[in-house]
Design a protein around this motif. Sequence first.
Motif, PDB file in Angstrom:
ATOM      1  N   ALA A 168      40.625  41.183  36.284  1.00  0.00           N
ATOM      2  CA  ALA A 168      40.138  40.903  37.629  1.00  0.00           C
ATOM      3  C   ALA A 168      41.156  40.074  38.412  1.00  0.00           C
ATOM      4  CB  ALA A 168      38.804  40.166  37.555  1.00  0.00           C
ATOM      5  N   ALA A 169      41.786  39.128  37.733  1.00  0.00           N
ATOM      6  CA  ALA A 169      42.807  38.313  38.391  1.00  0.00           C
ATOM      7  C   ALA A 169      44.013  39.163  38.792  1.00  0.00           C
ATOM      8  CB  ALA A 169      43.246  37.173  37.467  1.00  0.00           C
ATOM      9  N   ARG A 170      44.367  40.134  37.953  1.00  0.00           N
ATOM     10  CA  ARG A 170      45.465  41.034  38.304  1.00  0.00           C
ATOM     11  C   ARG A 170      45.100  41.898  39.508  1.00  0.00           C
ATOM     12  NH1 ARG A 170      50.259  40.036  37.365  1.00  0.00           N
ATOM     13  NH2 ARG A 170      50.920  42.196  37.095  1.00  0.00           N
ATOM     14  N   ALA A 171      43.819  42.272  39.614  1.00  0.00           N
ATOM     15  CA  ALA A 171      43.375  43.087  40.742  1.00  0.00           C
ATOM     16  C   ALA A 171      43.562  42.343  42.063  1.00  0.00           C
ATOM     17  CB  ALA A 171      41.912  43.483  40.567  1.00  0.00           C
ATOM     18  N   VAL A 172      43.310  41.045  42.036  1.00  0.00           N
ATOM     19  CA  VAL A 172      43.483  40.243  43.248  1.00  0.00           C
ATOM     20  C   VAL A 172      44.930  40.324  43.722  1.00  0.00           C
ATOM     21  CG1 VAL A 172      43.429  37.907  44.199  1.00  0.00           C
ATOM     22  CG2 VAL A 172      41.593  38.684  42.679  1.00  0.00           C
ATOM     23  N   LEU A 173      45.869  40.256  42.774  1.00  0.00           N
ATOM     24  CA  LEU A 173      47.284  40.257  43.122  1.00  0.00           C
ATOM     25  C   LEU A 173      47.798  41.658  43.446  1.00  0.00           C
ATOM     26  CD1 LEU A 173      49.929  38.565  43.277  1.00  0.00           C
ATOM     27  CD2 LEU A 173      50.324  39.199  40.886  1.00  0.00           C
ATOM     28  N   LEU A 174      47.472  42.628  42.593  1.00  0.00           N
ATOM     29  CA  LEU A 174      48.062  43.964  42.710  1.00  0.00           C
ATOM     30  C   LEU A 174      47.379  44.844  43.742  1.00  0.00           C
ATOM     31  CD1 LEU A 174      48.654  44.749  38.916  1.00  0.00           C
ATOM     32  CD2 LEU A 174      50.332  43.990  40.594  1.00  0.00           C
ATOM     33  N   ILE A 175      46.103  44.577  44.043  1.00  0.00           N
ATOM     34  CA  ILE A 175      45.373  45.446  44.969  1.00  0.00           C
ATOM     35  C   ILE A 175      44.893  44.678  46.201  1.00  0.00           C
ATOM     36  CG2 ILE A 175      43.400  46.983  45.247  1.00  0.00           C
ATOM     37  CD1 ILE A 175      45.465  48.122  43.408  1.00  0.00           C
ATOM     38  N   LEU A 176      44.068  43.672  45.994  1.00  0.00           N
ATOM     39  CA  LEU A 176      43.408  43.035  47.135  1.00  0.00           C
ATOM     40  C   LEU A 176      44.385  42.328  48.056  1.00  0.00           C
ATOM     41  CD1 LEU A 176      40.168  41.609  45.453  1.00  0.00           C
ATOM     42  CD2 LEU A 176      40.489  43.770  46.688  1.00  0.00           C
ATOM     43  N   TRP A 177      45.342  41.591  47.510  1.00  0.00           N
ATOM     44  CA  TRP A 177      46.272  40.841  48.339  1.00  0.00           C
ATOM     45  C   TRP A 177      47.124  41.786  49.184  1.00  0.00           C
ATOM     46  CZ3 TRP A 177      47.003  36.865  51.002  1.00  0.00           C
ATOM     47  CH2 TRP A 177      48.244  36.304  51.286  1.00  0.00           C
ATOM     48  N   ILE A 178      47.426  42.957  48.652  1.00  0.00           N
ATOM     49  CA  ILE A 178      48.195  43.949  49.414  1.00  0.00           C
ATOM     50  C   ILE A 178      47.309  44.637  50.450  1.00  0.00           C
ATOM     51  CG2 ILE A 178      49.463  46.130  49.251  1.00  0.00           C
ATOM     52  CD1 ILE A 178      50.378  45.261  46.469  1.00  0.00           C
ATOM     53  N   THR A 179      46.168  45.140  49.985  1.00  0.00           N
ATOM     54  CA  THR A 179      45.325  45.959  50.856  1.00  0.00           C
ATOM     55  C   THR A 179      44.696  45.138  51.979  1.00  0.00           C
ATOM     56  OG1 THR A 179      44.834  47.291  48.901  1.00  0.00           O
ATOM     57  CG2 THR A 179      43.501  47.688  50.852  1.00  0.00           C
TER      58      THR A 179
END
Length: 542
Positions: free
Chosen positions: A73-84
């Motif tokens: 979940a923490a990786r999702a914040v960096l790899l997806i949410l922060w970009i999108t």
Amino acid sequence: MYHQNFNPTGSLGLSALLAALPLLTVLVLLGVFKWKAHWAGLSGLVVGLLIAMLPFAYSMPIGQALDSALFGAARAVLLILWITFNAIWIYKMTERSGHFAVLRRAFAGISDDKRISAIVIAFSFGALLEALAGGGSPIAICAVMLIAIGFEPIRAAVLALIANTAPVAFGGMGNPITILGSVTGLPPEPFGAMAGRQVAFIALIIPFVLVFVADGRRGLRQAWPAALVAGVSFGATQILFSQFNYKLTDIAAALVSAVVLVAFGKVWKPVETVGAVPTIAGGSVDDPVFVRTHGRPGGDSTRDKVVAFLPYVYVIVLFSLAQIPAIKAVLDKALVKPVWPGLHLVNPAGKPVVVTYDLPWASHPGTLLFVAGLLTALTLWTNPVKAYAATIRQFGWAIVTILAVFALAFVMQYSGQIQTLGLLLAGAGAFFAFLSPIVGWFGVAITGTDAGANALMAKLQTTAAGQLNIPPELFGAANSSGGVMGKMISPQNLAIGTAAVGLVGEEGTLFRRVIGWSAVLLLVLCVLVFLQSTPVLGWLVP
């Protein structure tokens, strides 16, 4: 200490069946039972945790299984949410200031036919966004732009997802290819060259699929010349640039295909114009947003057009500057790599698996987009805080979907479930050449990113290549190339698509609209890679 076991039952077939259950749960709940994506994702996560922890399965300690999910979940914040988030934030500011309407009219002005405009927006412009940012931002931005030129929301999302295939292998300035090299310990350049000789054939097909989705058989009959020009120019440029600089492949292909298609439109027109978006003449009013929304009597001014394009110019310039060696070296020094607490893993070879949370905060695409957003706010004189709040509200439950699916991906990776599925496919012998892209397809379907799938499966692919006496770049590239077809059915990308067009909760509907295209394109690539492993097309292997 958790000792990974990639065949916990002693029967690889049974172990693979258990490992596949979380994936099947997500896909069946989405496609058959029409559950909302966040519930399907959370259900898949629960099943994945159970398979990881149960004593007759992978026997992972409860604490480490839950910690794996938290890490994902923490990786999702960096790899997806922060970009999108930042990509959509930029769009929101252009929308609120009225400049997005100017941008829409500029793209609509490329062609009177919205089928051709769809190719330019979703295929060429989307590829440019993928090359610079990735992370779902091309899907979100292009879907909204397609609505603006006259497509209904669900069709716009389908077009954006399908178009976001051919450029993905080289997205984020070639990051998936770079990861292939880092994971396998081999130079990335041969992987890039091989991937270019695979995805270029997919690029040739995609514009034809787009005009069919946009307008059915009539679209194919009337707009096929434009589709051919776009596909050939894009694919040929991919092959050329991937041979000597894979990081620039998508930027070059996007720009060349757009320029060639626009030039072609000057000398060729379809026999029937479909869905032209007229510029609505407006009166003399004081509200600049109203003027930009409804059009000036004499057309949009040069200044309005320049300002409307500036946010994306900022993106291109910032990402280009970040690739200059001297600047890149400075930005890369800001990389922080803390060891993730609580995860103590040992692989089957007895070597410790060190889990770090890589945080390249200065050079990260999301950070560069955030800076572009600040510049956009200053340029457009709009409230960035309100726009960001609107962006987060728009995503809603899609955030839960993205976090849940990434959590599942890392539970499956660290417990060994992903590796079990890969080993089963690798046991197919020479036929593995046909199955190789499917491994990448599964990886992206779960992680949502080609880079993530390469990190998971690249070593398996090159190991299998060594066992079969096949050049490692063939299977490594196939992992990346096959993965691009999995992106359109990945739950988090479905969530991004529905959130962008205002249809959160319709992920199942979107899934059913794209799964067929994903399967057909994957089959084409499987056949291509198999032939490349034989003398028939073996000459294409560098």
